[in-house]
Design a protein around this motif. Structure first.
Motif, PDB file in Angstrom:
ATOM      1  N   MET A   1      37.030  43.922  40.958  1.00  0.00           N
ATOM      2  CA  MET A   1      37.019  42.715  40.162  1.00  0.00           C
ATOM      3  C   MET A   1      38.432  42.393  39.686  1.00  0.00           C
ATOM      4  SD  MET A   1      33.450  42.932  38.038  1.00  0.00           S
ATOM      5  CE  MET A   1      33.400  41.239  37.603  1.00  0.00           C
ATOM      6  N   ALA A   2      38.671  41.107  39.552  1.00  0.00           N
ATOM      7  CA  ALA A   2      39.968  40.629  39.073  1.00  0.00           C
ATOM      8  C   ALA A   2      39.978  40.653  37.542  1.00  0.00           C
ATOM      9  CB  ALA A   2      40.206  39.223  39.586  1.00  0.00           C
ATOM     10  N   ARG A   3      41.178  40.570  36.967  1.00  0.00           N
ATOM     11  CA  ARG A   3      41.296  40.562  35.509  1.00  0.00           C
ATOM     12  C   ARG A   3      42.181  39.407  35.075  1.00  0.00           C
ATOM     13  NH1 ARG A   3      42.250  46.412  33.183  1.00  0.00           N
ATOM     14  NH2 ARG A   3      43.873  45.166  32.276  1.00  0.00           N
ATOM     15  N   THR A  26      41.653  40.567  27.423  1.00  0.00           N
ATOM     16  CA  THR A  26      41.626  40.671  28.878  1.00  0.00           C
ATOM     17  C   THR A  26      40.198  40.961  29.309  1.00  0.00           C
ATOM     18  OG1 THR A  26      43.897  41.470  28.937  1.00  0.00           O
ATOM     19  CG2 THR A  26      42.539  41.934  30.867  1.00  0.00           C
ATOM     20  N   GLU A  28      37.318  41.105  32.849  1.00  0.00           N
ATOM     21  CA  GLU A  28      37.134  41.190  34.292  1.00  0.00           C
ATOM     22  C   GLU A  28      36.275  40.018  34.733  1.00  0.00           C
ATOM     23  OE1 GLU A  28      35.478  44.995  35.283  1.00  0.00           O
ATOM     24  OE2 GLU A  28      37.453  45.931  35.253  1.00  0.00           O
ATOM     25  N   ASP A  31      35.566  38.533  41.748  1.00  0.00           N
ATOM     26  CA  ASP A  31      36.623  38.153  42.689  1.00  0.00           C
ATOM     27  C   ASP A  31      36.410  36.763  43.267  1.00  0.00           C
ATOM     28  OD1 ASP A  31      37.831  40.572  42.262  1.00  0.00           O
ATOM     29  OD2 ASP A  31      37.254  41.447  44.189  1.00  0.00           O
ATOM     30  N   PHE A  34      37.596  34.112  40.759  1.00  0.00           N
ATOM     31  CA  PHE A  34      38.940  34.278  40.218  1.00  0.00           C
ATOM     32  C   PHE A  34      39.721  32.968  40.189  1.00  0.00           C
ATOM     33  CE2 PHE A  34      43.434  34.974  41.316  1.00  0.00           C
ATOM     34  CZ  PHE A  34      43.857  35.551  40.136  1.00  0.00           C
ATOM     35  N   GLU A  48      45.393  40.783  36.920  1.00  0.00           N
ATOM     36  CA  GLU A  48      45.220  41.526  38.176  1.00  0.00           C
ATOM     37  C   GLU A  48      44.439  40.652  39.151  1.00  0.00           C
ATOM     38  OE1 GLU A  48      42.900  45.515  39.704  1.00  0.00           O
ATOM     39  OE2 GLU A  48      43.632  45.459  37.660  1.00  0.00           O
ATOM     40  N   PRO A  50      42.399  39.621  42.659  1.00  0.00           N
ATOM     41  CA  PRO A  50      41.346  40.337  43.397  1.00  0.00           C
ATOM     42  C   PRO A  50      41.953  41.211  44.483  1.00  0.00           C
ATOM     43  CG  PRO A  50      40.939  37.966  43.387  1.00  0.00           C
ATOM     44  CD  PRO A  50      42.277  38.184  42.768  1.00  0.00           C
TER      45      PRO A  50
END
Length: 71
Positions: A1-3, A26, A28, A31, A34, A48, A50
Motif C-alpha cells: 500500500m502507498a502512504r 500519514t 496508507e 495502490d 493512490f 511512499e 505504490p
C-alpha cells in the motif's frame, strides 16, 4: 500500500478510509487509488508511492506437437 500525509489545516473524514484523518497524519491508501490522493498536492503529500507491480512470469515456450494421425 502507498502512504500519503494529510497537509490540510483541519481534520477531515475520508469515507474511502472509513475514518477521520488529522492534520499532518500519514495514512496508507490502496495502490489503485493512490493517484486520487497524489493529484491533490495542496491536500495530500506523497510519502511512499505504490510498489511496482510484479509482472507475471513469461509463458514457457515449448515445441509444437506433431498432428495426430487418424486411421
Amino acid at each position: 500500500m502507498a502512504r500519503v500525509r494529510f497537509v490540510g489545516p483541519e481534520q477531515v473524514t475520508v469515507p474511502e478510509l472509513g475514518r477521520t484523518v488529522e492534520p499532518d497524519e500519514t495514512v496508507e491508501v490502496p495502490d489503485d487509488r493512490f493517484e486520487g490522493y497524489a493529484c491533490q498536492p495542496s491536500t495530500w503529500e506523497v510519502v511512499e508511492e505504490p510498489k511496482a507491480a510484479v509482472p507475471p512470469a513469461p509463458l514457457k515456450k515449448t515445441a509444437a506437437r506433431a498432428p495426430q494421425k487418424e486411421d
